[in-house]
Design an enzyme around this catalytic site. Sequence first.
Site, PDB file in Angstrom:
ATOM      1  N   LYS A 110     -12.068 107.066  90.282  1.00  0.00           N
ATOM      2  CA  LYS A 110     -10.811 106.879  89.571  1.00  0.00           C
ATOM      3  C   LYS A 110     -10.784 105.539  88.821  1.00  0.00           C
ATOM      4  O   LYS A 110     -10.048 105.377  87.857  1.00  0.00           O
ATOM      5  CB  LYS A 110      -9.628 106.931  90.548  1.00  0.00           C
ATOM      6  CG  LYS A 110      -9.514 108.208  91.371  1.00  0.00           C
ATOM      7  CD  LYS A 110      -8.898 109.321  90.599  1.00  0.00           C
ATOM      8  CE  LYS A 110      -8.371 110.515  91.386  1.00  0.00           C
ATOM      9  NZ  LYS A 110      -9.093 111.009  92.519  1.00  0.00           N
TER      10      LYS A 110
HETATM   11  C1  LIG Z   1      -9.360 112.314  92.838  1.00  0.00           C
HETATM   12  C2  LIG Z   1     -10.577 112.613  93.611  1.00  0.00           C
HETATM   13  C3  LIG Z   1     -11.228 113.849  93.516  1.00  0.00           C
HETATM   14  C4  LIG Z   1     -10.684 114.967  92.659  1.00  0.00           C
HETATM   15  O1  LIG Z   1     -10.795 114.684  91.283  1.00  0.00           O
HETATM   16  P1  LIG Z   1      -9.921 115.484  90.222  1.00  0.00           P
HETATM   17  O2  LIG Z   1     -10.116 114.794  88.925  1.00  0.00           O
HETATM   18  O3  LIG Z   1      -8.512 115.421  90.719  1.00  0.00           O
HETATM   19  O4  LIG Z   1     -10.444 116.893  90.209  1.00  0.00           O
HETATM   20  C5  LIG Z   1     -12.405 114.016  94.211  1.00  0.00           C
HETATM   21  N1  LIG Z   1     -12.897 113.048  95.017  1.00  0.00           N
HETATM   22  C6  LIG Z   1     -12.297 111.845  95.132  1.00  0.00           C
HETATM   23  C7  LIG Z   1     -12.893 110.833  96.024  1.00  0.00           C
HETATM   24  C8  LIG Z   1     -11.125 111.590  94.442  1.00  0.00           C
HETATM   25  O5  LIG Z   1     -10.530 110.395  94.558  1.00  0.00           O
END
Ligand SMILES: *Cc1c(COP(=O)(O)O)cnc(C)c1O
Length: 452
Positions: A110
Site C-alpha cells: 500500500k
Molecule cells: C490491501 C492488501 C491486499 C489486497 O489488495 P487489494 O488491492 O485490496 O486487492 C492484499 N494483501 C495485503 C497485505 C494488503 O494490505
Amino acid sequence: MDFVSTRGGGEPVSFNEAFARGLAPDGGLYVPRHLPMLPQSILVEDALPYAALAWDFLSLFDNDHDSEHLIDIIDRSYGDFSDTMNAPLQQLADNLFVLELFHGPSLSFKDFGLQLIGSLFEEQIERTGVPINVLGATSGDTGSAAIHGLAGKKGAKVFILYPEGRISELQERQMTCTGADNIYPIPIQGTFDDGQAIVKELMSDLAFKEEMRLSAINSINVVRVLAQCVYYVHAFTQLPPDNRDDISFVVPTGNFGNIFAGWMVHQMGLPVDRFVVATNQNDILYRLFNTGEYKPDAVRPSHAPSMDIQVASNFERFLYYHNEKNAKATMAQMEQFKKDGSIKIANFNASNFAATRSTDEDILKNIRMVKEKYDYVVDPHTACGFQDLDLSSTHVILATAHPAKFPDTIQKAIGETPTDPALEKLKKKEMVKYPVAATAEAVRKFLKENGI
Ligand SMILES: *Cc1c(COP(=O)(O)O)cnc(C)c1O
C-alpha cells in the site's frame, strides 16, 4: 490525460482534479479517458531505477505538473524505502519469482500508492493554500500506509476507520503510535465493509464533502491505481529474458485494486498471459471469476485480514472496461447491484484471469511449504498466492506485506517469529485512538468537531 467517470456523469477532469475528488460526483470511479500504449523503450531496458520508471509511467497521465515538479513528487514518495530497488524481484525456482512489495515505511504494498498520494496532497495544499481532511477506511494496511504518507504534514488531518479487533496488533500500532497530532485512527465495531460504506456515504454527500474539504485515500482514488501499475513494469524488467513469455502474475486480492492495476498495464501493452486472483476464504472474486456472478457474502475474519473484504470497490472499474467503456451499462449494473445485492454478468469473459481461494488451513500450509521448499518466509496474504501453483510457466507472485506484520500466524505455521526493527520500536509506544459508533452520522459529527 483526462479522466472520466465509470458512470459517465460530469465533464472529463484533469489528473489533479481526479486526484483531489477521489470519487466522481455521479458516484462512479475515475478512469483515464484512454489507455495509452507503454513506450516500448520501457520494456526493453533492464530494470530502470524505480523512480525513473515511475516518472516514465506517471507522466503519461499527469499533464498538470511539469517534469521537474513530478520528479520531485516521485522522489519524495519513493526515497524512503529500505531496499534501493523499491520492489526487488526474488527468484525462488526456475519459473517462480516473488515481487517484494513490502520495503516501504509501513511494510506493505500500500506504500506504493499512498506515499505518492501523501506527496501529492502536500503539493496540492502548498499550491492551493486550502487545508484538507483525509477520510478513509482500512482493513489494516491502507490506514498505516496513508498515515505514514501524511503524519506530521501541515494542512492535513487524517481520519482512518478500522474494524476494531479485526486487524493485527502491529497494524493497529502502526496507526495509533505515530505520535503525530494530525492523525485520528478510529476503531469501529463492525467490518471493513461497514467502514468503507460509511466513507462512501459521507463522500457522496457533496455539500458535506465540500464543507469539510474531504479527500479520499481508498483505492477508489485513481492515482493509487496508477502508482501501482509501475511495479508490474518494474517486475517485468527484472525478469530474465527467458522468463518474459507466458507470465502469470499472482495477486493476493481483496479490493481488486492491486490486480486491476496490473490488468490496466497489460491493456497498455505489458505482455502478460494471465492474472491469478488469489483470495482467502472471503471468496466473492473467486466465485465471480468461476461463475460470472458477483454476490457478496458475510465477511469471515481470516489469517489474511487485509483481504477480509466482500465488496471489491475497484470491481466497478473492471466492469466498465468489460462493458467496453459503456458507462450507461455500468451504471445500470451498479444500480441493479445496489437494489438486488448481487449481479449476474452476461457473457462474462475474463480470459486473462484465473482465481484461487485459500482457507485459513491453506494459508498455514502454504507458509510452511514455502519455508520448507524455498527457505523463504511469506506473510499470510502472500501465502494465498502459493495456492494451486502450476509452475509449467513463469509465475510472479506479489508479496504484499512483510511477514513481521503478522507474527502470530507465522509462529503458528513454522514456529518462528519474524521481526522488523521499525515494528519493535512501536511496541513501547502509547496507542492513541478515537472510538466512534459505526454509523455515518456519528462519523460525520466526529469530523465536524475535529476536522481542520
Ligand atoms: C490491501 C492488501 C491486499 C489486497 O489488495 P487489494 O488491492 O485490496 O486487492 C492484499 N494483501 C495485503 C497485505 C494488503 O494490505
